[in-house]
Scaffold this active site. Structure first.
Site, PDB file in Angstrom:
ATOM      1  N   PRO A 218      76.057  54.573  56.119  1.00  0.00           N
ATOM      2  CA  PRO A 218      75.132  53.668  55.417  1.00  0.00           C
ATOM      3  C   PRO A 218      74.131  53.040  56.376  1.00  0.00           C
ATOM      4  O   PRO A 218      74.456  52.704  57.513  1.00  0.00           O
ATOM      5  CB  PRO A 218      76.063  52.600  54.821  1.00  0.00           C
ATOM      6  CG  PRO A 218      77.418  53.241  54.770  1.00  0.00           C
ATOM      7  CD  PRO A 218      77.475  54.171  55.940  1.00  0.00           C
ATOM      8  N   THR A 220      71.337  54.318  57.717  1.00  0.00           N
ATOM      9  CA  THR A 220      70.697  55.140  58.746  1.00  0.00           C
ATOM     10  C   THR A 220      69.336  55.678  58.328  1.00  0.00           C
ATOM     11  O   THR A 220      68.673  56.340  59.124  1.00  0.00           O
ATOM     12  CB  THR A 220      71.607  56.320  59.128  1.00  0.00           C
ATOM     13  OG1 THR A 220      72.007  57.016  57.939  1.00  0.00           O
ATOM     14  CG2 THR A 220      72.849  55.825  59.843  1.00  0.00           C
ATOM     15  N   LYS A 222      68.499  57.345  55.047  1.00  0.00           N
ATOM     16  CA  LYS A 222      68.442  58.518  54.162  1.00  0.00           C
ATOM     17  C   LYS A 222      67.435  58.309  53.026  1.00  0.00           C
ATOM     18  O   LYS A 222      66.602  59.177  52.759  1.00  0.00           O
ATOM     19  CB  LYS A 222      69.837  58.809  53.603  1.00  0.00           C
ATOM     20  CG  LYS A 222      70.885  59.104  54.661  1.00  0.00           C
ATOM     21  CD  LYS A 222      72.231  59.436  54.057  1.00  0.00           C
ATOM     22  CE  LYS A 222      72.883  58.238  53.400  1.00  0.00           C
ATOM     23  NZ  LYS A 222      73.207  57.163  54.366  1.00  0.00           N
ATOM     24  N   GLU A 441      89.801  34.279  76.319  1.00  0.00           N
ATOM     25  CA  GLU A 441      88.573  35.062  76.459  1.00  0.00           C
ATOM     26  C   GLU A 441      88.378  35.549  77.893  1.00  0.00           C
ATOM     27  O   GLU A 441      87.926  36.682  78.113  1.00  0.00           O
ATOM     28  CB  GLU A 441      87.366  34.235  76.006  1.00  0.00           C
ATOM     29  CG  GLU A 441      87.401  33.798  74.547  1.00  0.00           C
ATOM     30  CD  GLU A 441      87.501  34.974  73.590  1.00  0.00           C
ATOM     31  OE1 GLU A 441      87.059  36.080  73.946  1.00  0.00           O
ATOM     32  OE2 GLU A 441      88.030  34.791  72.479  1.00  0.00           O
TER      33      GLU A 441
END
Length: 655
Positions: A218, A220, A222, A441
C-alpha cells in the site's frame, strides 16, 4: 481530481420530483370532482323505520327510489308551508336490504314514486374506483425509488456501471508527477505508446497486452501510475473500484461488468482501471476466496473473465488493475491472455526516495539547509505515500512555528512523528520510571551499536511518544538492505533485548516497559526458525506458509506438524532468544561504565543526538565470545547463561 462525466450514456430527461408533483395535483382534482361535483347536494338522513311511519301517516308526497338510497319529499302542509311554495322538506334514507314490497306499499298509501334517469356521468365514479388506487400506488412507488436518484429510476440504472470517466488528460497527472518507480514507468510507457501509435505494433504482428496488473505494498503509487497513464495517453479513462460491482441484488455485478466493457468499446481507444482487484477477483473456492456456485462474487468474476477473453485485443481497450494481495487472485484471471503483464510497484530505494521527495517539495518553501539526500537516507522503508505525508508534516510544523520556510529540523521532527508518534510532554514520569526508561533506551543503543548491519544510533530520547512508548532509540541503516544474514538476525534480537537486559543489570528487576521488545524478539526468533530455516537442529525446513506478500502484520499459518516437532520448534526459538539475551547482558556488563555515563547524560538532557551521542558511544568493548555467537548462534561449550545467575526478577509496572 475533477470528474469529467458520469457513465457515458444518453439518458431521458426524467425529473421524478416534477412527475410526482403532477401526479399529486391530478389525484387531488379527481378526488374533489368525486366528492363535491358528482355527488350533488346532500340532505338529512332519517331512519328507514321513520320513513315507513311517515308513509303510513300520509305525510310523504313523493319518493325517488335510487339503487343505494331512497329520497322522499314530505307534504308541505306537514311543515306549515302553503301550497305553491318552492320550499319542501327533502330527506334521504337507506333501506334495510332489498324491499320488494316497497312499490306495493307506496301505492296503497297514494305516494308517488319513481326512479331517476341515468346520469351522463354515472360511469365516472366507477372509473375513479378502478383508476385512482393504481395511480396512488404508482405514485408512492415512483417517489420511493427516485428520492435518492439524480436521474432516472433506480430500477433501470442499478445494472449500469458506476465507473467514473475522465476525458483526455483530465486526470491532471503525468509521468512527471511519478517518481521512484522507474522500472514500472518504463513498462507502462509502452502502453501509452501503443495507444498513441497502434500501427507501429500491429504492422509487425505484435499484440499489446490485454491487461496489466500493478502489484505492490500500500502507498507505493499504483493508483497514481494509472492516473498518469490516462494523463499521458490522452484517451478516455474509466476508473472503478472492485467493490463497486457487488450490490444487494443478484446479478448486478455481472450486469455492471457487461455495461462497463460496452462503454469502453464505444470509447476505444481507452483505459479501464479497476482498483483493489482482490475485492472482485479472489480465487474461487481457494484460501481467502468464496465458495458456492451461486455466489454473486463468483458470477461477477466469471463475467469479467469472459469479457477479458472475449473482446478483440487490438480494439484499443486496455484493462489496468491494481492490488496489494496478488496471492489471493484467481489463477484464471492471471493467465496469459487476460493479465499478460504483472508489474511490481515496490517501496523505493534511496535514489527513488530522493526523487519522490523532489516531486513533493515542488510547492513547498525550503530553507537553504535542506538536504534531500540526507532525508532519503533517514527514511528507509518509506513508501511514496509516507514521503508525501512526511513533507506535509514538515510544512505544518514550520507553519506552526511561523517560519518563512521549512528547515531541516522540521523534517527531522516529522520523521520522528511518522516513526514513533507524537511527543507527549504532558505525560510526566516519576524519578524511578524516568531512570528505568533512560537505562532501557541506552541499553538498546549500546547493544545495537555493536551488531553487524544495524546502522548508526542517531538519537535517544526519554520523552514519551505515540501510544505506549515512554522513550525511543532511533537507529538508521547506512544503506538499503534486501537480504539479511543469520548473524544480523541474531544481532537484531539481541538489540531488542538490550533494554530489558539493562534493567536487569542495573536494578535487578525488570519492568513491563520491555513487553513490546519481547514480543518483537520472539516473533523474529520464530521466523528465524520456522520461516527462514536457520536453525541447525531443525534444518532448512519452512514450518510456516508465507501468504501475504505485500501486507505486513498478517500472521502466516503454520503447517500441520506432530507434537514432537512443535516441541522442537519451541525449544529452538527459546535457544535463539536465550543466546541473544545472554549476549546483550554480556555486552552491557563489560560496558557498564558507558551505560552509567550515557544514562546520566540522557536523564539530564532528555534527548541525546548527533556528535554528543556518537562521542559517548564511540568505543564500546566486545565480549570475547560475541563473534563466535554471531557466526554460529552457539555459545562456548559449558558456558552458563548470565541471566540464570542474576537475582530473581520482581515485576513492576510502568504506566
Amino acid at each position: 481530481m475533477p470528474i469529467e462525466t458520469e457513465p457515458n450514456r444518453t439518458r431521458k430527461n426524467f425529473e421524478p420530483k416534477r412527475f410526482g408533483g403532477s401526479l399529486f395535483i391530478l389525484f387531488t382534482l379527481l378526488l374533489f370532482l368525486n366528492l363535491f361535483v358528482l355527488r350533488g347536494p346532500r340532505f338529512p338522513i332519517t331512519a328507514y323505520s321513520d320513513f315507513i311511519t311517515q308513509v303510513e301517516a300520509g305525510q310523504v308526497e313523493r319518493v325517488e327510489v335510487r339503487p343505494d338510497r331512497i329520497r322522499y319529499i314530505l307534504k308541505s302542509d306537514q311543515y306549515g308551508f302553503n301550497e305553491g311554495t318552492e320550499t319542501a322538506a327533502v330527506f334521504d334514507t337507506v333501506p334495510v336490504g332489498i324491499d320488494l314490497e316497497l312499490p306495493k306499499f307506496l301505492r296503497e298509501h297514494d305516494v308517488q314514486y319513481f326512479a331517476p334517469p341515468p346520469s351522463s356521468l354515472s360511469w365516472l365514479p366507477t372509473l375513479l374506483g378502478w383508476v385512482v388506487p393504481p395511480l396512488i400506488f404508482f405514485g408512492i412507488w415512483s417517489w420511493l425509488i427516485n428520492r435518492n436518484q439524480g436521474a432516472g429510476p433506480a430500477a433501470l440504472t442499478v445494472g449500469q456501471s458506476k465507473a467514473r470517466i475522465y476525458s483526455e488528460g483530465s486526470t491532471g497527472v503525468t509521468f512527471d508527477d511519478v517518481a521512484g518507480v522507474e522500472e514500472a514507468k518504463t513498462e507502462l510507457l509502452e502502453i501509452v505508446d501503443f495507444l498513441a501509435h497502434a500501427d507501429k505494433y500491429t504492422r509487425l504482428g505484435a499484440k499489446i497486452p490485454k491487461g496489466v496488473l500493478l502489484v505492490g505494498p500500500p502507498g507505493t503509487g499504483k493508483t497514481l501510475l494509472a492516473k498518469a497513464i490516462a494523463g499521458e495517453a490522452k484517451v478516455p479513462f474509466f476508473s472503478i473500484s472492485g467493490s463497486e460491482f457487488i450490490e444487494l441484488f443478484v446479478g448486478i455485478g455481472a450486469a455492471r461488468v457487461r455495461d462497463l466493457f460496452e462503454q469502453a468499446k464505444q470509447q476505444a481507444p481507452c483505459i479501464v482501471f479497476i482498483d483493489e482487484l482482490d475485492a472482485l477477483g479472489k480465487a474461487r473456492g481457494g484460501p481467502g476466496g468464496f465458495t458456492g456456485g451461486n455466489d454473486e462474487r463468483e458470477q461477477t468474476l466469471n463475467q469479467l473473465l469472459s469479457e477479458m477473453d472475449g473482446f478483440d485485443p487490438n480494439v484499443g481497450v486496455i484493462l489496468l488493475a491494481a492490488t496489494n494481495r496478488p496471492e489471493v487472485l484467481d489463477p484464471a484471471l492471471l493467465r496469459p491472455g487476460r493479465f499478460d503483464r504483472q508489474i511490481v510497484v515496490d517501496r523505493p530505494d534511496k535514489m527513488g526516495r530522493e526523487a519522490i521527495l523532489k516531486v513533493h517539495v515542488r510547492g513547498v518553501k525550503l530553507a537553504e539547509d535542506i538536504n534531500l539526500t540526507k532525508l532519503a537516507v533517514r527514511t528507509p522503508g518509506f513508501s511514496g505515500a509516507d514521503l508525501a505525508n512526511l513533507v506535509n508534516e514538515a510544512a505544518l510544523l514550520a507553519a506552526r512555528q511561523s517560519r518563512d520556510a521549512v528547515v531541516m529540523s522540521d523534517f527531522n521532527e516529522a520523521i520522528e512523528r511518522v516513526v514513533a508518534g507524537l511527543e507527549k510532554k504532558s505525560r510526566v514520569l516519576n524519578d524511578l520510571e524516568k531512570k528505568t526508561v533512560a537505562y532501557h533506551e541506552v541499553g538498546h543503543a549500546i547493544v545495537g551499536s555493536l551488531m553487524p548491519g544495524a546502522g548508526t544510533v542517531e538519537k535517544i530520547s526519554v520523552i514519551p511518544r505515540g501510544i505506549g512508548a515512554l522513550g525511543y532509540t532511533l537507529q538508521l541503516p547506512e544503506e538499503d538492505r534486501f537480504l539479511i544474514t543469520a548473524s544480523e538476525l541474531r544481532g537484531r534480537i539481541a538489540t531488542l533485548l538490550g533494554g530489558r537486559s539493562a534493567e536487569e543489570l542495573i536494578f535487578g528487576v525488570v519492568s513491563t516497559g520491555a513487553s513490546d521488545d519481547i514480543q518483537k524478539a520472539t516473533d523474529l526468533a520464530e521466523r528465524y526458525v520456522t520461516l527462514y530455516g536457520m536453525s541447525d537442529e531443525l534444518g532448512p525446513i519452512a514450518y510456516e506458509k508465507a501468504q501475504q506478500q505485500f501486507l505486513e502484520g498478517v500472521p502466516n499459518p503454520r503447517r500441520t506438524v506432530g507434537p514432537q516437532v512443535v516441541e522442537a520448534i519451541d525449544q529452538a526459538v527459546k535457544d535463539v532468544v536465550d543466546g541473544a539475551h545472554h549476549m546483550a547482558l554480556s555486552i552491557l556488563s563489560i560496558n557498564q561504565d558507558m551505560l552509567q555515563l550515557t544514562a546520566s547524560h540522557l536523564l539530564e538532557k532528555e534527548v541525546l543526538e548527533s556528535q554528543e551521542l556518537h562521542s559517548l558511544l564511540s568505543q564500546p568493548q566486545f565480549p570475547p565470545d560475541m563473534d563466535e555467537w554471531l557466526q554460529t548462534g552457539k555459545l562456548p561449550q559449558g558456558k552458563e547463561l548470565i541471566q540464570t545467575t542474576l537475582n530473581s526478577h520482581q515485576l513492576i509496572g510502568i504506566n
